[in-house]
Design an enzyme around this catalytic site. Sequence first.
Site, PDB file in Angstrom:
ATOM      1  N   TYR A  96       0.326  -6.372   6.157  1.00 56.26           N
ATOM      2  CA  TYR A  96       0.150  -5.206   7.002  1.00 56.26           C
ATOM      3  C   TYR A  96       0.848  -5.497   8.324  1.00 56.26           C
ATOM      4  O   TYR A  96       0.825  -6.622   8.811  1.00 56.26           O
ATOM      5  CB  TYR A  96      -1.325  -5.018   7.342  1.00 56.26           C
ATOM      6  CG  TYR A  96      -2.154  -4.169   6.415  1.00 56.26           C
ATOM      7  CD1 TYR A  96      -1.635  -3.071   5.745  1.00 56.26           C
ATOM      8  CD2 TYR A  96      -3.518  -4.454   6.270  1.00 56.26           C
ATOM      9  CE1 TYR A  96      -2.455  -2.293   4.943  1.00 56.26           C
ATOM     10  CE2 TYR A  96      -4.334  -3.675   5.469  1.00 56.26           C
ATOM     11  CZ  TYR A  96      -3.797  -2.597   4.805  1.00 56.26           C
ATOM     12  OH  TYR A  96      -4.601  -1.827   4.033  1.00 56.26           O
ATOM     13  N   ASN A 140      -5.845   0.395   8.825  1.00 53.08           N
ATOM     14  CA  ASN A 140      -7.284   0.100   8.692  1.00 53.08           C
ATOM     15  C   ASN A 140      -7.513  -1.387   8.979  1.00 53.08           C
ATOM     16  O   ASN A 140      -7.635  -1.763  10.117  1.00 53.08           O
ATOM     17  CB  ASN A 140      -7.819   0.545   7.338  1.00 53.08           C
ATOM     18  CG  ASN A 140      -9.263   1.000   7.410  1.00 53.08           C
ATOM     19  OD1 ASN A 140      -9.568   1.892   8.201  1.00 53.08           O
ATOM     20  ND2 ASN A 140     -10.153   0.420   6.623  1.00 53.08           N
ATOM     21  N   ALA A 141      -7.574  -2.216   7.924  1.00 57.07           N
ATOM     22  CA  ALA A 141      -7.494  -3.684   8.093  1.00 57.07           C
ATOM     23  C   ALA A 141      -8.578  -4.304   8.976  1.00 57.07           C
ATOM     24  O   ALA A 141      -8.444  -5.452   9.417  1.00 57.07           O
ATOM     25  CB  ALA A 141      -6.116  -4.091   8.640  1.00 57.07           C
ATOM     26  N   GLU A 142      -9.658  -3.553   9.267  1.00 53.78           N
ATOM     27  CA  GLU A 142     -10.734  -4.081  10.122  1.00 53.78           C
ATOM     28  C   GLU A 142     -10.184  -4.573  11.466  1.00 53.78           C
ATOM     29  O   GLU A 142     -10.669  -5.545  12.046  1.00 53.78           O
ATOM     30  CB  GLU A 142     -11.524  -5.199   9.427  1.00 53.78           C
ATOM     31  CG  GLU A 142     -12.412  -4.713   8.325  1.00 53.78           C
ATOM     32  CD  GLU A 142     -11.604  -4.326   7.088  1.00 53.78           C
ATOM     33  OE1 GLU A 142     -11.593  -3.121   6.762  1.00 53.78           O
ATOM     34  OE2 GLU A 142     -11.003  -5.199   6.467  1.00 53.78           O
ATOM     35  N   ASN A 199      -1.487   4.197   4.226  1.00 53.90           N
ATOM     36  CA  ASN A 199      -2.445   3.296   3.611  1.00 53.90           C
ATOM     37  C   ASN A 199      -3.729   4.065   3.324  1.00 53.90           C
ATOM     38  O   ASN A 199      -4.268   4.698   4.220  1.00 53.90           O
ATOM     39  CB  ASN A 199      -2.751   2.147   4.571  1.00 53.90           C
ATOM     40  CG  ASN A 199      -3.670   1.119   3.959  1.00 53.90           C
ATOM     41  OD1 ASN A 199      -3.332   0.540   2.927  1.00 53.90           O
ATOM     42  ND2 ASN A 199      -4.822   0.932   4.555  1.00 53.90           N
ATOM     43  N   GLU A 200      -4.169   3.996   2.079  1.00 51.72           N
ATOM     44  CA  GLU A 200      -5.407   4.685   1.712  1.00 51.72           C
ATOM     45  C   GLU A 200      -5.396   6.122   2.238  1.00 51.72           C
ATOM     46  O   GLU A 200      -6.352   6.565   2.871  1.00 51.72           O
ATOM     47  CB  GLU A 200      -6.626   3.907   2.224  1.00 51.72           C
ATOM     48  CG  GLU A 200      -6.729   2.539   1.580  1.00 51.72           C
ATOM     49  CD  GLU A 200      -7.732   1.601   2.251  1.00 51.72           C
ATOM     50  OE1 GLU A 200      -8.063   1.829   3.420  1.00 51.72           O
ATOM     51  OE2 GLU A 200      -8.168   0.654   1.587  1.00 51.72           O
ATOM     52  N   GLU A 290      -4.397  -3.213  -3.554  1.00 50.14           N
ATOM     53  CA  GLU A 290      -5.448  -4.052  -2.981  1.00 50.14           C
ATOM     54  C   GLU A 290      -6.528  -4.208  -4.022  1.00 50.14           C
ATOM     55  O   GLU A 290      -7.127  -3.224  -4.445  1.00 50.14           O
ATOM     56  CB  GLU A 290      -6.069  -3.403  -1.732  1.00 50.14           C
ATOM     57  CG  GLU A 290      -5.196  -3.440  -0.516  1.00 50.14           C
ATOM     58  CD  GLU A 290      -5.847  -2.775   0.694  1.00 50.14           C
ATOM     59  OE1 GLU A 290      -7.096  -2.779   0.802  1.00 50.14           O
ATOM     60  OE2 GLU A 290      -5.111  -2.230   1.527  1.00 50.14           O
ATOM     61  N   TYR A 356     -12.784 -13.879   5.375  1.00 50.87           N
ATOM     62  CA  TYR A 356     -12.830 -12.967   4.227  1.00 50.87           C
ATOM     63  C   TYR A 356     -13.333 -13.620   2.938  1.00 50.87           C
ATOM     64  O   TYR A 356     -13.357 -13.013   1.877  1.00 50.87           O
ATOM     65  CB  TYR A 356     -11.436 -12.344   3.980  1.00 50.87           C
ATOM     66  CG  TYR A 356     -11.511 -10.900   3.526  1.00 50.87           C
ATOM     67  CD1 TYR A 356     -11.646  -9.861   4.441  1.00 50.87           C
ATOM     68  CD2 TYR A 356     -11.482 -10.571   2.175  1.00 50.87           C
ATOM     69  CE1 TYR A 356     -11.745  -8.545   4.032  1.00 50.87           C
ATOM     70  CE2 TYR A 356     -11.577  -9.254   1.755  1.00 50.87           C
ATOM     71  CZ  TYR A 356     -11.703  -8.248   2.695  1.00 50.87           C
ATOM     72  OH  TYR A 356     -11.800  -6.933   2.273  1.00 50.87           O
TER      73      TYR A 356
END
Length: 992
Positions: A96, A140-142, A199-200, A290, A356
Amino acid sequence: MLATFSNTVFYTVLQLVLAVLFPAFAVAFGDQQPLGVDHTATQKRVTWDEHSLFIDGKRLFIFSGEVHPWRNPVQSLHLDVLQKLKSAGFNAVSIYFHWGVVEYERGVFRWNEIFDLQPFLDAAKEAGLYVIARPGPYVNAETTGGGFPGWGTRVEGLWRKSNRNYTEAYKPFVREFGALIAKNEITRGGPIILVQVENEYSGFGDGIEDFQYEWQLLQDFKEAGITVPTVCDDAWLGGHFQFVDIYGWNSYPLGFDCSHPEIWHSAPPDYFYNLYNSRIRKHGPKSILELQAGGFDGWGGAGYDACGKLIGPEFERVFYKGMYGSAVKIMNLYMAFGGTNWGQLAEPGVYTSYDYGSIIREDRRLRDKYYELKLQTQFLAVSPAYLTSTPWQLTESKQIEILKGTRNIVLTVLEDTLDLHTKFYIVRHKYFTKFDSINYRIELQTSIGSITVPKADHLLELQARDSNILLVDYLAGKTHIIYSTAELYTWKEIDGINYIILYGDPNEKHEAAFKISGLKDFSSLNTDEEVEWTYQIDDAVLTINFSILEDGDSQSIKFGNTVLLIFCREVASKTWILDTEPPAIVKGGYLIRSASIEGSNLHLKGDLTQATRLHILAAKSVKQVTFNGKSVDTQPATDGWLYVMYTPELPDIELPELLKLNWKRADSLPEISEGYDDSKWVTASNTYTPNREKPAVKEVLYASDYGFHSGNILWRGHFTASGGEDEFWAVVQGGQAFGYSIWDNGVYVGSWEGDVTTGRHRCNFKLPKPWKDGEEHIITVLQDHMGLEENWTAATEHFKAPRGIFDYGFKGAKPKLVDWKLTGNLGGEKYLDVERGPLNEGGLYAERQGWHLPDFDDSEWEAGSPLDGVKKPGVAFYRATFDLDVPLGLDYPMAIEYSNSTGSYYRSQIYVNGYQFGKYVNSIGPQKSFFIPQGILNYNGKNTLAISLWAMQNEGAHLKSLDLRILGKVEGGVGHVKNSPAPAWSKRKNAY
Ligand SMILES: *[C@@H]1O[C@H](CO)[C@@H](O)[C@H](O)[C@H]1NC(C)=O
Ligand SMILES: *[C@@H]1O[C@H](CO)[C@@H](O)[C@H](O)[C@H]1NC(C)=O
């Protein structure tokens, strides 16, 4: 949310509507792709058909792992992570991008050293990995704002829509990043093979999938020079964003509750092959952009070791093999290496570590699950028949029939319809959450007829939480395996001998049959080790029955030019396959990175944690082995293997006792002292906010409206009392787990210490003393900012959720407001520390002054340790220095650790050589151990450590302990690690 009407009708109508609006759509929708290689590819290197991707005309399974370069600010450590992926059998890495950190100030792109993506892309190429680029714009990716820049909160209208305000905002970014991708495409000698757009893009706040946005964004990336195939990452198999070349989606079957790692809440991925075919128009390779490979953990969570257990080796066996059952050919694991939310990269849902629970820990050590995965990647790499296989349509009753009456097993049979009719029988539990094993027989359709196996009078065993792939008519090089009930790890030809590695769990009984021809073949059937096997030969078929031995013992069976190596899972998973010419196989060792052959020397590079015996199978010409450049005693064995013993040198090194350092302290909250001059602060004079969420008071007290998007924020409200004000109340928002403290003219009013779920909090405090008519009062609010929100649902305004004060008031009387002022990091969007990046500093006085930086002169400060702490609410700042001397060739990851501290509430941040690498909230946790990578820590010289301590209760706060600890010792690593730029302190003009 899924389309319930017919795709055909839907697309026909859409095509008509859009064709009128944009002529280009007619092409896009009129283009019914025929099956077979898609000739619309605009370049020749990366092509695809409905089965798989081709690179340079060769089919391959893309086994990729996700890594976020920006979560590791030490460029020279990327190669380590990437080599570890390569050794695990991955052939690709997915990344990302993070728009928000490179265009923090609108229109100014800064990819100074640590944010430059080029070194990462170069390292991927050096490691021999392809790259899947996933630039966003939204990721997104937190991460804070899901990767959107903070200034975006002031751009009106819905984002991730064809709203012009948004498209104008993203275009410069797409041009800039698109050019970087284009430059690094495989077509130009780089590693990038695929580009994921958006993304999403799957759920829509307004219920509308914005096709115009999708189309435009795709064109913008293409205009920037991208020619490799584009992919999407639908949040489920929903059929969104089908303009891309290859449709892909994602799957997180077990979710993110790591607190009960033994409990599996949901089923392995459904058998989605048919669903895919009915929903997706252009049938490309089944692509999972993913697939769950761990879980993120939130404030107050269970910790990452629990996530690593939840998504452990069993999960990999059951869920990933379920994916193969649906003929997936492009698979990216999220995350392979999580990294760190250093310097406020986090969104409010997560804390500093982004480990993670991945195969590679945040500190780059390997988890057990790394080794299980290797068994799968290597199997797929040598199984081209899988790439053109499709599943049989099997009813449940048919499955039970094939399983000879055994129930509760789900069977998928993949058949290669293009080639030799190789078949893969994938068995897994129907009741996968249970812990029982099931015994069964199975009828296999082979080229010599249908055979119920095992023929011997034992049963096969499907162990609890396991899934097995049985082979039928599988070509392992020149050896034709008619069937095998044991799984195949790999096969490799070395000097004319075909080595086949089969594996299973200890004490399992297996059966395998091989086509053999000519009598001379059986005569050479022999063994060199103690084995437990029997065989029979009928009509040129050799059937072998064998048991898997306990750990460590393996068996080898030779027939013709084939040597069958039978390993237990543990041994197979620690066996390294190296692509020398001819290949080399190394049994044992924590990590073997690479091998090369030079004359009679085999040079191995790798990492060892203890004395290790390596068993090596290499070309006959190899007589001598070196490990990390040192020659080692090499003993040949009769069976062609070489044996070496290597004892790594893991010297003890001297670590400082942090609390015994020469600590200096200073007050970092002078803002509450009398006479403090806030004239250089920003005046919160706006009465209009572009934010959709309007404040309850007329003044806009949203930090992002004034250019402050991260770290602590300070507010100062200047009031003239009417007399009688005796309570102050406010509604403050900072994101989950945030906290704040309030003072009235320097006298403490109260704090909200925070909890796991509260992102917006209403307080009501008694003022220390009722105000008197005409008195001047300053209300100071120090609040934490946990990052901007993320929400993968498009067309919502969540990332704009304000940080600041929505509403406030007084009881008793209403004072006259003079003004509100605020500050965050010095300079806001025009941040000063260009090297460490825009998010590294917050608004603490210490940060604004640069006290966290190396070489700040603290000689005038008083002595004082964070162990002594402060005796009243406020913020103290501590500095100390220490030296490290770690020899080259060792990889000793280190962490700074707080001890369990209950007692009074506090928040503390860690700065190492100026980099903020830890945010600790003692009442919430769970993280207490903060990994600091080499390169941020100077392993050979001086380090500056700074600690902030924000005490949130009347009695003040102090640390119970603070330690620097080595997390693991490895000989090896990637050699010299270049320290990230750590510019020293210099006087900051206009600092306040
Ligand atoms: C775009 O921004 C302008 C200026 O802020 C605003 O007036 C307009 O309403 C915005 N457009 C949309 C679609 O929100
Ligand atoms: C994301 O947005 C959707 C739609 O507005 C909403 O239902 C959901 O609660 C949001 N999720 C988060 C985490 O804010």
